[in-house]
Design an enzyme around this catalytic site. Structure first.
Site, PDB file in Angstrom:
ATOM      1  N   ASP A 382      70.597   2.437 -62.121  1.00  0.00           N
ATOM      2  CA  ASP A 382      71.911   2.877 -62.601  1.00  0.00           C
ATOM      3  C   ASP A 382      72.995   1.933 -62.113  1.00  0.00           C
ATOM      4  O   ASP A 382      72.808   1.185 -61.157  1.00  0.00           O
ATOM      5  CB  ASP A 382      72.222   4.279 -62.084  1.00  0.00           C
ATOM      6  CG  ASP A 382      71.351   5.334 -62.743  1.00  0.00           C
ATOM      7  OD1 ASP A 382      71.278   6.452 -62.203  1.00  0.00           O
ATOM      8  OD2 ASP A 382      70.751   5.035 -63.802  1.00  0.00           O
ATOM      9  N   TYR A 452      62.994   3.876 -52.143  1.00  0.00           N
ATOM     10  CA  TYR A 452      64.436   4.115 -52.181  1.00  0.00           C
ATOM     11  C   TYR A 452      64.962   4.555 -50.828  1.00  0.00           C
ATOM     12  O   TYR A 452      64.203   5.017 -49.970  1.00  0.00           O
ATOM     13  CB  TYR A 452      64.759   5.240 -53.174  1.00  0.00           C
ATOM     14  CG  TYR A 452      64.308   4.983 -54.577  1.00  0.00           C
ATOM     15  CD1 TYR A 452      63.023   5.332 -54.993  1.00  0.00           C
ATOM     16  CD2 TYR A 452      65.164   4.403 -55.519  1.00  0.00           C
ATOM     17  CE1 TYR A 452      62.604   5.099 -56.291  1.00  0.00           C
ATOM     18  CE2 TYR A 452      64.760   4.189 -56.822  1.00  0.00           C
ATOM     19  CZ  TYR A 452      63.479   4.536 -57.198  1.00  0.00           C
ATOM     20  OH  TYR A 452      63.074   4.308 -58.481  1.00  0.00           O
ATOM     21  N   TYR A 525      63.093  10.253 -61.492  1.00  0.00           N
ATOM     22  CA  TYR A 525      64.550  10.319 -61.368  1.00  0.00           C
ATOM     23  C   TYR A 525      64.890  10.839 -59.974  1.00  0.00           C
ATOM     24  O   TYR A 525      64.694  12.017 -59.675  1.00  0.00           O
ATOM     25  CB  TYR A 525      65.130  11.251 -62.427  1.00  0.00           C
ATOM     26  CG  TYR A 525      65.110  10.661 -63.819  1.00  0.00           C
ATOM     27  CD1 TYR A 525      64.038  10.886 -64.675  1.00  0.00           C
ATOM     28  CD2 TYR A 525      66.160   9.880 -64.286  1.00  0.00           C
ATOM     29  CE1 TYR A 525      64.022  10.344 -65.955  1.00  0.00           C
ATOM     30  CE2 TYR A 525      66.158   9.340 -65.560  1.00  0.00           C
ATOM     31  CZ  TYR A 525      65.081   9.569 -66.391  1.00  0.00           C
ATOM     32  OH  TYR A 525      65.069   9.038 -67.655  1.00  0.00           O
TER      33      TYR A 525
END
Lengths: 567, 203
Positions: A382, A452, A525
């Site tokens: 993103d 992440y 996600y």
């Protein structure tokens, strides 16, 4: 030589004053010259062919002549040309013969020149006479293969490519196929019984395309000082003839009754007439080629005149040259939370400050002096998510680069991008990759894992037990309905994803904020996994800890893929 | 795989750290510097995902007094429909059942597929979405906006209590996709969060 020319010219003009047809006397002269040069050709046939408007090179082609004759008329020493022994029946083009042929054909060609003022070869429509309409719709005629090669070489040099080889592609309108077939049938009918016919004429003859290539390749090699071969740099000569293509279109319809492949409605095509674009001519040509192949001789003769009709206008020649796309691969890092991966414009307004695509591409393009770039990456993040750690693999395709992609150039690119003032993006391991770069990137993209780091807030203070609970999960399955933020453009599905492991790191000075490190399956996600997306991702951090959870920041710390890991 | 998580610790046994390990540690240090936040920058309570990504609208007394509903609209145009906190059905937190079988069809049986959202039914603002029962008293929940019904929260069938605990998140009712022109019309009859709070005297 020049006196000879003017003398000959004078004679020729006297004969040509009024008529647009080739006169008997001139034809005789031409035929004599040709047969002296290549004694094995039957002179009465040569005369006949000349009188129906076939050009010298097409005549040579029909008789199966090969090799250097097509490039003759060049001032270059003949030892540059290959000496080619013929296969079936056609004459031997040895070096000795060639020089004689060259001399004589040179003078023969002068006659031809005045002919072409009024008429083009009935087979090749001027292609092998080096007559054509250029981009500016001007009629051009070159006096020799060499001159033609010179003009091609000039166009190539104008583009300023740094090249070490070239390939040549020629395309011609397929009416030429019909013309050739018509001539062959004509000759078979008229001379089929003569003794030389079987030997000389049934030999496979080279195509107009190949003859054109043969006539200029050696000159181009010399003029551009590079070798013919390879596929990195292409010179493309496209000949089209709108008028005949239009006629063929109609022929196809009426006779074959086949459905025309549409480039426009029937009415508009007729109305186009002279506006018949080169592009649609190209499409029509392909269809015609197929139909022609399937047409038996007797039907062919019904529709095509033998010998073929004369045309007054030569073909339109479109010249194109470009380098095959160059691919540069590497990994990028994104340090900004306001930079999208690709150019993102809504209602004429750019979203974000810049894009990775433009930062990388626009800095590569001028170094290679290319026309355009295309950016491809293995996945994306993103606009507000940073890409850190080892970086994300990407590939930039530079189209029609003028300069050779050397390792020096690549180093330059890397330094340029990494030294930009605002440091939004950085690149690593930049190198030139072949076509396999694609496969490398796509390979296993869906199976690869990603790591992440997320900054998470929860609605009650973090307990030690919470930390233990989260760390204990291994390969946890979650179900995610298509997140609402992408639901407008993706299918509404429920996708099963795997969270491989998680680790919590407390933040000193805060009881409700913590860092969550996680390793997940590609396509998960993360933001929705933290806040739950109205309960549509389950389980989520919130549901696991029994409270509300929000995500403030997200960073990709590792894209586990094998490609572009080294320089 | 799990071991890599703990590689912030120095290697236990030998002190001879080779260059690639040093390279990795250097990278990790750089990464940490970027990732670990400054506590002083962190707000006490951050904005929620809904607050950050949606604009919250309200329809008070929709077709009937006390039937307050919310419309949370995402930047991409999708609207999440649900019961506002002052809805009569939620008064005693006594919701016992949710039934999507209303009107001509069972709303929970729609199967919308593909990017083009095929088979999505087009509903008017006053079309019924479901029936919410509190102590056997049924309350009809409606669309509030005209558009295509993309999804209903069928978890409510098994867990009607979600409406009692979090009607504004896990207890949402449905997701509707209005056309831009329809939205512009419907928007006018809705209240902003501020105005709704004032109306209902909520702080």
């Amino acid at each position: 030589m020049s006196t000879e020319v003017s003398q000959v010219n004078g004679d020729a003009e006297a004969h040509f004053a009024a008529a647009s047809e080739v006169t008997e006397e001139v034809t005789n002269k031409d035929a004599q010259v040709i047969t002296e040069a290549i004694p094995s050709l039957p002179s009465h046939v040569v005369k006949d062919l000349l009188s129906i408007g076939i050009c010298v090179r097409c005549i040579l082609r029909l008789f199966g002549v090969r090799g250097c004759t097509y490039s003759c008329f060049s001032p270059l020493p003949l030892d540059l040309h290959l000496s080619i022994k013929e296969s079936k029946g056609s004459h031997d083009c040895t070096v000795g013969n060639c020089s004689k042929a060259s001399e004589n054909l040179n003078s023969a060609h002068v006659f031809e020149e005045s002919e072409v003022k009024s008429v083009c070869c009935s087979i090749c429509l001027g292609v092998l006479q080096f007559a054509y309409c250029n981009e500016k719709e001007m009629l051009v005629r070159k006096d020799s293969a060499t001159e033609f090669a010179v003009s091609i070489a000039e166009l190539v040099k104008q583009e300023g490519h740094q090249i070490d080889s070239f390939s040549l592609e020629v395309s011609v309108p397929p009416i030429i196929l019909a013309n050739e077939r018509a001539i062959c049938l004509y000759m078979k009918t008229k001379y089929g019984s003569e003794p030389w016919f079987r030997e000389m004429f049934l030999a496979e003859h080279i195509s107009v395309k190949d003859a054109l290539k043969l006539s200029i390749i050696d000159s181009l090699e010399a003029l551009l000082a590079i070798k013919y071969g390879g596929s990195s740099f292409r010179i493309r000569l496209t000949y089209t003839h709108a008028k005949t293509s239009l006629k063929l279109q109609n022929f196809l319809e009426k006779d074959q009754g086949c459905k025309r492949r549409k480039t426009g409605s029937e009415d508009s095509l007729d109305a186009l007439g002279s506006d018949f674009s080169e592009q649609s001519a190209h499409e029509v040509d392909a269809v015609f080629r197929r139909s022609l192949d399937g047409l038996p001789d007797h039907l062919f003769c019904q529709h095509f005149k033998l010998p073929p009709e004369r045309v007054n206008q030569p073909c339109h020649l479109a010249f194109l040259c470009n380098r095959a796309s160059v691919y540069i691969g590497g990994r990028y890092l994104k340090y900004s939370r306001n930079v999208s991966q690709s150019r993102w414009i809504i209602d004429d307004e750019r979203m974000g400050q810049a894009s990775v695509e433009e930062i990388i591409g626009s800095n590569m393009l001028p170094i290679l002096r290319g026309d355009n770039y295309k950016f491809h990456a293995a996945g994306r993040e993103d606009i507000d998510v940073r890409m850190l750690g080892s970086g994300r693999p990407f590939l930039v395709e530079v189209q029609n680069a003028r300069d050779f992609p050397s390792s020096v150039a690549v180093k330059q690119m890397e330094q340029k991008i990494n030294n930009l003032e605002d440091r939004l993006v950085a690149v690593k391991n930049l190198k030139v990759v072949g076509n396999q770069g694609w496969a490398l990137m796509r390979e296993g993209e869906a199976e690869k894992q990603k790591q992440y780091a997320a900054l998470v807030w929860i609605s009650h203070p973090l307990e030690e037990e919470d930390v233990k609970t989260i760390s204990s999960f291994k390969d946890m399955c979650i179900l995610q309905r298509t997140p609402i933020r992408v639901l407008h453009r993706r299918s509404p599905l429920e996708r099963e994803k795997i969270i491989h492991w998680m680790k919590v790191e407390r933040i000193t000075g805060s009881s409700q904020y913590f860092l969550l490190y996680l390793c997940t399956q590609a396509g998960t996600y993360i933001k929705e996994f933290v806040h739950g997306d109205f309960g549509r991702t389950h389980p989520s951090i919130g549901s696991i800890l029994g409270c509300r959870a929000e995500i403030l920041q997200l960073d990709v710390t590792d894209v586990k893929m094998d490609c572009f890991l080294t320089e | 795989m799990d071991d890599s998580v703990n590689n912030n610790d120095t290697p236990s046994a030998s002190f001879c750290v080779n260059s690639s390990q040093m390279e990795r540690s250097k990278e990790e240090l750089e990464l940490r510097e970027l990732v670990v936040p400054d506590v002083r920058d962190l707000p006490d309570t951050p904005p929620s995902a809904v607050e950050s990504n949606f604009v919250c609208y309200f329809a008070p007394d929709f077709m009937k007094p006390g039937h307050d509903q919310y419309v949370y609209r995402h930047a991409n145009g999708l609207c999440v429909i649900g019961l506002a906190s002052a809805h009569v059905a939620l008064k005693e937190k006594g919701v016992t059942a949710v039934d999507f079988n209303v009107g001509k069809s069972n709303r929970s049986e729609i199967k919308v597929t593909g990017k083009r959202k095929r088979n999505a039914q087009h509903f008017e603002a006053n079309t019924a979405l479901c029936k919410v029962c509190t102590n056997d008293v049924p309350y009809i929940v409606r669309c509030c906006v005209k558009g295509s019904l993309l999804e209903v929260n069928n978890r409510l069938i098994e867990q009607p209590g979600l409406l009692n605990s979090s009607a504004d998140r896990e207890g949402y009712i449905a997701i509707i996709m209005p056309r831009p022109t329809d939205w512009l019309k419907d928007k006018n009859s809705l209240l902003s969060l501020e105005d709704y709070k004032k109306l209902r005297d909520i702080c």
